[in-house]
Design an enzyme around this catalytic site. Structure first.
Site, mmCIF file in Angstrom:
data_model
loop_
_atom_site.group_PDB
_atom_site.id
_atom_site.type_symbol
_atom_site.label_atom_id
_atom_site.label_comp_id
_atom_site.label_asym_id
_atom_site.label_seq_id
_atom_site.Cartn_x
_atom_site.Cartn_y
_atom_site.Cartn_z
ATOM 1 C CB SER A 1 34.655 15.740 -30.245
ATOM 2 O OG SER A 1 35.024 13.829 -29.645
ATOM 3 C CG HIS B 1 38.525 12.308 -31.781
ATOM 4 N ND1 HIS B 1 36.826 11.139 -32.695
ATOM 5 C CD2 HIS B 1 37.894 12.088 -30.958
ATOM 6 C CE1 HIS B 1 36.138 11.347 -32.140
ATOM 7 N NE2 HIS B 1 36.362 12.502 -30.774
#
Length: 311
Positions: free
Chosen positions: A91, A200
């Protein structure tokens, strides 16, 4: 022996992280001081004294995790550690990986980290979004449960972290419904994550579009080391392709299982987690038990990791 570096992202932070390394090696504190100078905020105190509520705010967490990863990276290089064959970041950790690869300089990455965090925070009002880790169910089952529990709200599988571990994100009420449904479906555990935004997920599309504008002006170079990107499990040599991958990453799933398997296919058999939390080391062992994984978060772990260079 082939080594890869992986860099943790949001969720691995904690007050006091890397304090043992910081006590033993001044390079760690100096990196947080440099981060503080760049952003005009005291990250030394925030990281080592808290409060946790402030550290857990996305706009603070991301620069703090960048500083932590770069601090360990610099200490590694200062200690004569060997170079990796490939790097990746989970991430937000992808930004730290790009610093390690020479594609971003520390100061530019810090400014992007602050902006990315603020854009994410602004995209979803405080308290509206949430993320949760679902343990013990297959990927397809989690996706099906998301569709069933959404109830007209945004709810998506966003992080494929390990076999049997999928993170979902979306609007809080839908995530809470999913937690109940997943437990009823046989999930071993469902854990709400200490993050303040649903990263996300498609709720981040507006933030991604604004981030893309800033990335167009950011100084990005060709990486010196291959970086596997979250969004497509591919390496990109051209700066514009890197910019596009970073923008797309914000509203698309993190394909971590595929990333680790792609590293293994390149011959990687040693994995160093460059930063706090030990999350990625644990995931690596669940993805491929043949990998030797060490989290470089203490003086003892640093010694263990350096020993791998001589194997």
């Amino acid at each position: 022996m082939t080594i890869a570096f992986v860099f943790p992202g949001q969720g691995s932070q904690s007050v006091g992280m890397l304090s043992a390394l910081g006590e033993a090696f001044p390079e760690v504190g100096r990196t947080f001081e440099e981060l503080s100078d760049v952003l005009g905020q005291d990250f030394v105190r925030l990281v080592w004294e808290g409060p946790a509520e402030a550290l857990d705010r996305t706009e603070n967490t991301q620069p703090a995790m960048l500083g932590a990863g770069v601090a360990v990276l610099r200490l590694w290089e200062h200690s004569g550690g060997c170079a990796p064959a490939v790097v990746a970041g989970h991430s937000f950790g992808e930004y730290t990986a790009l610093v390690a690869a020479g594609a971003l300089d520390f100061a530019s990455a810090a400014r992007l980290a602050r902006l990315r965090g603020r854009l994410m925070q602004e995209a979803v009002p405080e308290g509206r979004g949430a993320m949760a880790a679902v343990l013990g169910l297959e990927d397809e089952r989690v996706r099906a449960l998301c569709a069933e529990a959404a109830g007209g709200r945004v709810l998506e599988a966003v992080n494929y972290n390990a076999p049997g571990q999928v993170v979902v994100a979306g609007e809080r009420e839908a995530v809470e419904r999913l937690a109940t449904a997943a437990k009823a479906a046989g999930a071993r555990r469902v854990v709400m994550l200490p993050v303040s935004v649903p990263a996300h997920s498609s709720l981040m599309r507006e933030a991604a579009a604004r981030l893309a504008e800033a990335l167009r002006e950011a100084p990005v170079s060709k990486p010196r080391i291959p970086v596997l990107h979250n969004v497509d499990v591919a390496e990109h040599a051209e700066p514009d392709a890197i910019r596009q991958a970073l923008a797309a990453q914000l509203h698309n799933p993190v394909r971590w299982v595929e990333t680790i398997r792609a590293m293994r296919a390149r011959g990687v058999d040693r994995l160093l987690e460059m930063g706090p939390g030990r999350v990625l080391s644990g995931l690596a062992r669940r993805i491929d038990r043949s990998l030797k994984a060490v989290c470089v978060d203490s003086p003892q772990a640093l010694e263990e990791a350096l020993a791998l260079c001589g194997e």
